[in-house]
Design a protein around this motif. Structure first.
Motif, PDB file in Angstrom:
ATOM      1  N   THR A 178       0.808  -1.231   0.000  1.00 34.32           N
ATOM      2  CA  THR A 178       0.000   0.000   0.000  1.00 34.32           C
ATOM      3  C   THR A 178       0.832   1.267   0.000  1.00 34.32           C
ATOM      4  O   THR A 178       0.343   2.337  -0.362  1.00 34.32           O
ATOM      5  N   ALA A 179       2.089   1.199   0.440  1.00 33.74           N
ATOM      6  CA  ALA A 179       2.925   2.404   0.501  1.00 33.74           C
ATOM      7  C   ALA A 179       3.185   2.973  -0.879  1.00 33.74           C
ATOM      8  O   ALA A 179       3.203   4.191  -1.072  1.00 33.74           O
ATOM      9  N   ASP A 180       3.374   2.106  -1.852  1.00 32.40           N
ATOM     10  CA  ASP A 180       3.607   2.551  -3.238  1.00 32.40           C
ATOM     11  C   ASP A 180       2.954   1.537  -4.171  1.00 32.40           C
ATOM     12  O   ASP A 180       3.613   0.634  -4.691  1.00 32.40           O
ATOM     13  N   PRO A 181       1.631   1.667  -4.392  1.00 36.36           N
ATOM     14  CA  PRO A 181       0.916   0.675  -5.201  1.00 36.36           C
ATOM     15  C   PRO A 181       1.482   0.528  -6.605  1.00 36.36           C
ATOM     16  O   PRO A 181       1.367  -0.535  -7.219  1.00 36.36           O
ATOM     17  N   GLY A 182       2.092   1.586  -7.114  1.00 35.67           N
ATOM     18  CA  GLY A 182       2.637   1.517  -8.470  1.00 35.67           C
ATOM     19  C   GLY A 182       3.935   0.747  -8.552  1.00 35.67           C
ATOM     20  O   GLY A 182       4.356   0.356  -9.641  1.00 35.67           O
ATOM     21  N   ASN A 183       4.581   0.543  -7.409  1.00 33.65           N
ATOM     22  CA  ASN A 183       5.856  -0.173  -7.421  1.00 33.65           C
ATOM     23  C   ASN A 183       5.956  -1.018  -6.146  1.00 33.65           C
ATOM     24  O   ASN A 183       6.525  -0.598  -5.150  1.00 33.65           O
ATOM     25  N   THR A 184       5.375  -2.199  -6.175  1.00 32.71           N
ATOM     26  CA  THR A 184       5.327  -3.061  -4.986  1.00 32.71           C
ATOM     27  C   THR A 184       6.639  -3.795  -4.745  1.00 32.71           C
ATOM     28  O   THR A 184       6.790  -4.453  -3.711  1.00 32.71           O
ATOM     29  N   MET A 185       7.547  -3.755  -5.660  1.00 32.66           N
ATOM     30  CA  MET A 185       8.874  -4.371  -5.517  1.00 32.66           C
ATOM     31  C   MET A 185       8.802  -5.894  -5.445  1.00 32.66           C
ATOM     32  O   MET A 185       9.731  -6.544  -4.987  1.00 32.66           O
ATOM     33  N   VAL A 186       7.706  -6.481  -5.928  1.00 32.85           N
ATOM     34  CA  VAL A 186       7.561  -7.927  -5.887  1.00 32.85           C
ATOM     35  C   VAL A 186       8.355  -8.563  -7.013  1.00 32.85           C
ATOM     36  O   VAL A 186       8.340  -8.079  -8.161  1.00 32.85           O
ATOM     37  N   THR A 187       9.070  -9.642  -6.729  1.00 33.54           N
ATOM     38  CA  THR A 187       9.830 -10.370  -7.725  1.00 33.54           C
ATOM     39  C   THR A 187       9.697 -11.863  -7.494  1.00 33.54           C
ATOM     40  O   THR A 187       9.364 -12.305  -6.388  1.00 33.54           O
ATOM     41  N   LYS A 188       9.969 -12.640  -8.566  1.00 29.49           N
ATOM     42  CA  LYS A 188      10.009 -14.088  -8.438  1.00 29.49           C
ATOM     43  C   LYS A 188      11.426 -14.621  -8.584  1.00 29.49           C
ATOM     44  O   LYS A 188      11.642 -15.831  -8.551  1.00 29.49           O
ATOM     45  N   ASP A 189      12.356 -13.686  -8.774  1.00 31.37           N
ATOM     46  CA  ASP A 189      13.758 -14.051  -8.973  1.00 31.37           C
ATOM     47  C   ASP A 189      14.463 -14.053  -7.619  1.00 31.37           C
ATOM     48  O   ASP A 189      14.602 -13.001  -6.978  1.00 31.37           O
ATOM     49  N   TYR A 190      14.932 -15.210  -7.178  1.00 31.34           N
ATOM     50  CA  TYR A 190      15.542 -15.326  -5.858  1.00 31.34           C
ATOM     51  C   TYR A 190      16.831 -14.517  -5.769  1.00 31.34           C
ATOM     52  O   TYR A 190      17.105 -13.888  -4.729  1.00 31.34           O
ATOM     53  N   VAL A 191      17.627 -14.524  -6.836  1.00 32.61           N
ATOM     54  CA  VAL A 191      18.879 -13.761  -6.831  1.00 32.61           C
ATOM     55  C   VAL A 191      18.595 -12.270  -6.731  1.00 32.61           C
ATOM     56  O   VAL A 191      19.232 -11.542  -5.965  1.00 32.61           O
ATOM     57  N   GLN A 192      17.596 -11.811  -7.479  1.00 39.28           N
ATOM     58  CA  GLN A 192      17.236 -10.392  -7.410  1.00 39.28           C
ATOM     59  C   GLN A 192      16.717 -10.040  -6.016  1.00 39.28           C
ATOM     60  O   GLN A 192      16.982  -8.959  -5.502  1.00 39.28           O
ATOM     61  N   TYR A 193      16.018 -10.983  -5.401  1.00 40.18           N
ATOM     62  CA  TYR A 193      15.499 -10.751  -4.051  1.00 40.18           C
ATOM     63  C   TYR A 193      16.648 -10.564  -3.055  1.00 40.18           C
ATOM     64  O   TYR A 193      16.608  -9.693  -2.182  1.00 40.18           O
ATOM     65  N   LEU A 194      17.698 -11.373  -3.217  1.00 41.31           N
ATOM     66  CA  LEU A 194      18.820 -11.288  -2.287  1.00 41.31           C
ATOM     67  C   LEU A 194      19.704 -10.079  -2.524  1.00 41.31           C
ATOM     68  O   LEU A 194      20.342  -9.576  -1.587  1.00 41.31           O
ATOM     69  N   THR A 195      19.749  -9.607  -3.740  1.00 45.07           N
ATOM     70  CA  THR A 195      20.695  -8.540  -4.088  1.00 45.07           C
ATOM     71  C   THR A 195      20.039  -7.183  -4.254  1.00 45.07           C
ATOM     72  O   THR A 195      20.701  -6.227  -4.682  1.00 45.07           O
ATOM     73  N   SER A 196      18.778  -7.060  -3.930  1.00 42.96           N
ATOM     74  CA  SER A 196      18.097  -5.776  -4.086  1.00 42.96           C
ATOM     75  C   SER A 196      17.051  -5.626  -2.985  1.00 42.96           C
ATOM     76  O   SER A 196      16.959  -6.458  -2.084  1.00 42.96           O
ATOM     77  N   ASN A 197      16.264  -4.568  -3.107  1.00 38.63           N
ATOM     78  CA  ASN A 197      15.188  -4.335  -2.145  1.00 38.63           C
ATOM     79  C   ASN A 197      13.878  -5.006  -2.555  1.00 38.63           C
ATOM     80  O   ASN A 197      12.825  -4.700  -1.998  1.00 38.63           O
ATOM     81  N   SER A 198      13.956  -5.911  -3.519  1.00 38.81           N
ATOM     82  CA  SER A 198      12.753  -6.581  -4.005  1.00 38.81           C
ATOM     83  C   SER A 198      12.165  -7.487  -2.922  1.00 38.81           C
ATOM     84  O   SER A 198      12.859  -7.936  -2.003  1.00 38.81           O
ATOM     85  N   MET A 199      10.885  -7.771  -3.064  1.00 40.04           N
ATOM     86  CA  MET A 199      10.181  -8.624  -2.116  1.00 40.04           C
ATOM     87  C   MET A 199       9.819  -9.939  -2.789  1.00 40.04           C
ATOM     88  O   MET A 199       9.247  -9.958  -3.879  1.00 40.04           O
ATOM     89  N   LEU A 200      10.147 -11.047  -2.122  1.00 38.59           N
ATOM     90  CA  LEU A 200       9.806 -12.377  -2.607  1.00 38.59           C
ATOM     91  C   LEU A 200       8.689 -12.924  -1.717  1.00 38.59           C
ATOM     92  O   LEU A 200       8.882 -13.161  -0.525  1.00 38.59           O
ATOM     93  N   LEU A 201       7.501 -13.100  -2.311  1.00 42.96           N
ATOM     94  CA  LEU A 201       6.355 -13.522  -1.518  1.00 42.96           C
ATOM     95  C   LEU A 201       6.585 -14.891  -0.864  1.00 42.96           C
ATOM     96  O   LEU A 201       6.124 -15.144   0.249  1.00 42.96           O
TER      97      LEU A 201
END
Length: 455
Positions: A178-201
């Protein structure tokens, strides 16, 4: 002659009451014991909370600050201050009484609020998107706060702590969306999740599942352990109560024995045996009501029993106004026979001064002491047992107590007891030889006084 008593019946009745209590809700002093245990546990929880807030405050003071504008709001000091105040309040309440359930639930909610507000503030403190705080290792403290609630042995508090932790983390995840609906930072890439601020559900799901499993495992373990705790409290109380019926050494032996007590369990050992009876008790008992008589006897038994136990004696039986005691080990540099005589002299000295019961009666006693090998063990039927010492040594001690009336003495001891004592400790006076009822052997007997007592 083997002395018997009604102690076994009282012990069996007590055990039956305790067994019934185990199957029902704890009441009275047993419930009070559980409350005392829980109060102690809650104090421990409060001290852990205090340690946590001090640790967080220290870490925060040492961590680099990235706020650049004085206008920016720094929530961490306010949260730590509020939590510190609540912890002090918690400690105060715990040292006065066991906190009510609503206060404990509030304490759990405050614990979880502290953790999650601190984690939430990380993205502000380090000026990162909200998904940044999802990787904070501070989340591990959640498991500490869940585990803390096992100390109370209450499943409901563990489940509430686990449920609060799961609910709080779900809110943290929703805030990222909800903080930034346009950019939820969700990813399915595990490497990207570990190396960035992305969120892995999937990673957040794993955290929630871990909280749930830890909560359920701890709750199940505590549910099973609480029965052991209740049994422990009951058994402790039972041991304390039984200590009034059987000697301490017997309780110690039973607690360290692999075998259940049974009739015929016995052992032979050397002991000094003391038999004491109140002089002229029959005529005394005719003058008073049963209530007055019981009060007098209880006062007398308390005084005499304390002297026996202070000198290493074991009270084996009460029978009417008589006491059978055995001295089985050395005590304070005296052997068992010397302990028995020292006890007898102290009892006679105390009876000269003491007054008993509401009527303030002056009582006198006659004492017989014998030494030798006795048999100590369990006697009775399969379902009703007593512990006692018996044998010819015990019989003679009882006969010597009665023979005081013929001799005109207060304390009579056998030749075996006289020979077992070192010279100079006591003043022995030969009283001849006697053939007591029930024995064919002739017994040489002595009256005894302290060396400083005038003849």
């Amino acid at each position: 002659m083997t002395l018997t008593t009604e102690n076994s019946k009282s012990t069996q009745d007590l055990h039956s009451r305790m067994t019934a209590t185990r199957a029902s809700q704890l009441t009275g002093r047993l419930k009070q014991s559980l409350i005392q245990h829980q109060a102690g546990s809650e104090r421990l929880v409060a001290w852990v909370q205090f340690f946590v807030v001090v640790t967080f405050s220290l870490l925060y003071s040492l961590a680099p600050k990235t706020f650049t504008s004085e206008a920016e709001f720094a929530p961490v000091p306010w949260v730590l201050g509020a939590y510190f105040s609540f912890t002090v309040l918690h400690l105060y309440v715990c040292y006065r009484r066991l906190p009510p359930d609503w206060f404990t639930y509030l304490s759990i909610a405050v614990d979880m609020a502290l953790i999650y507000v601190l984690i939430w503030s990380f993205h502000l403190q380090y000026m990162q998107p909200p998904s940044f705080y999802l990787k904070a290792p501070t989340l591990l403290y959640v498991f500490i706060f869940i585990a803390l609630r096992t100390l109370r042995f209450e499943v409901k508090f563990i489940l509430f702590a686990g449920g609060s932790a799961i609910f709080g983390w779900i809110l943290m995840i929703l805030y990222v969306f909800t903080a930034d609906p346009g950019n939820t930072m969700v990813t399915k890439d595990y490497v990207q999740y570990l190396t960035s601020n992305s969120m892995l559900l999937g990673a957040e799901f794993d955290k929630i599942i871990s909280m749930l499993i830890v909560t359920l495992v701890l709750a199940t373990a505590v549910h099973r352990s609480k029965r052991l705790l209740l049994n422990s409290i009951i058994e402790t109380r039972m041991a304390e109560d039984l200590s009034h019926f059987v000697p301490d050494q017997v309780l110690h032996d039973l607690s360290h024995s692999d075998d259940a007590p049974r009739a015929g369990q016995a052992s032979r050992f050397q002991a000094g045996v003391l038999f004491i009876d109140i002089a002229n008790f029959t005529s005394i008992s005719e003058k008073f009501s049963p209530e007055q008589l019981v009060s007098t006897l209880n006062d007398y038994f308390t005084e005499v029993g304390a002297i026996m136990e202070r000198n290493g004696g074991t009270i084996n039986q009460f029978q009417g106004d008589a006491i059978l005691a055995s001295f089985e080990q050395s005590h304070d540099g005296l052997n068992s026979s010397e302990c028995a005589i020292k006890t007898a002299l102290e009892i006679q000295q105390r009876l000269e001064q003491a007054r008993f019961g509401d009527q303030q009666l002056k009582l006198s006693s006659r004492i017989g002491i014998n030494s030798g090998e006795v048999v100590g063990g369990m006697m009775g039927s399969r379902n009703r047992l007593i512990y006692t010492v018996h044998g010819d040594v015990v019989n003679l001690a009882a006969r010597l107590e009665q023979h005081n009336k013929q001799v005109g003495s207060d304390i009579l001891v056998s030749r075996d007891t006289r020979l077992a004592c070192r010279d100079g400790l006591f003043e022995f006076h030969p009283e001849g030889e006697v053939k007591v009822k029930g024995r064919d052997a002739i017994t040489r007997i002595y009256s005894v006084k302290s060396p400083d007592t005038q003849s």
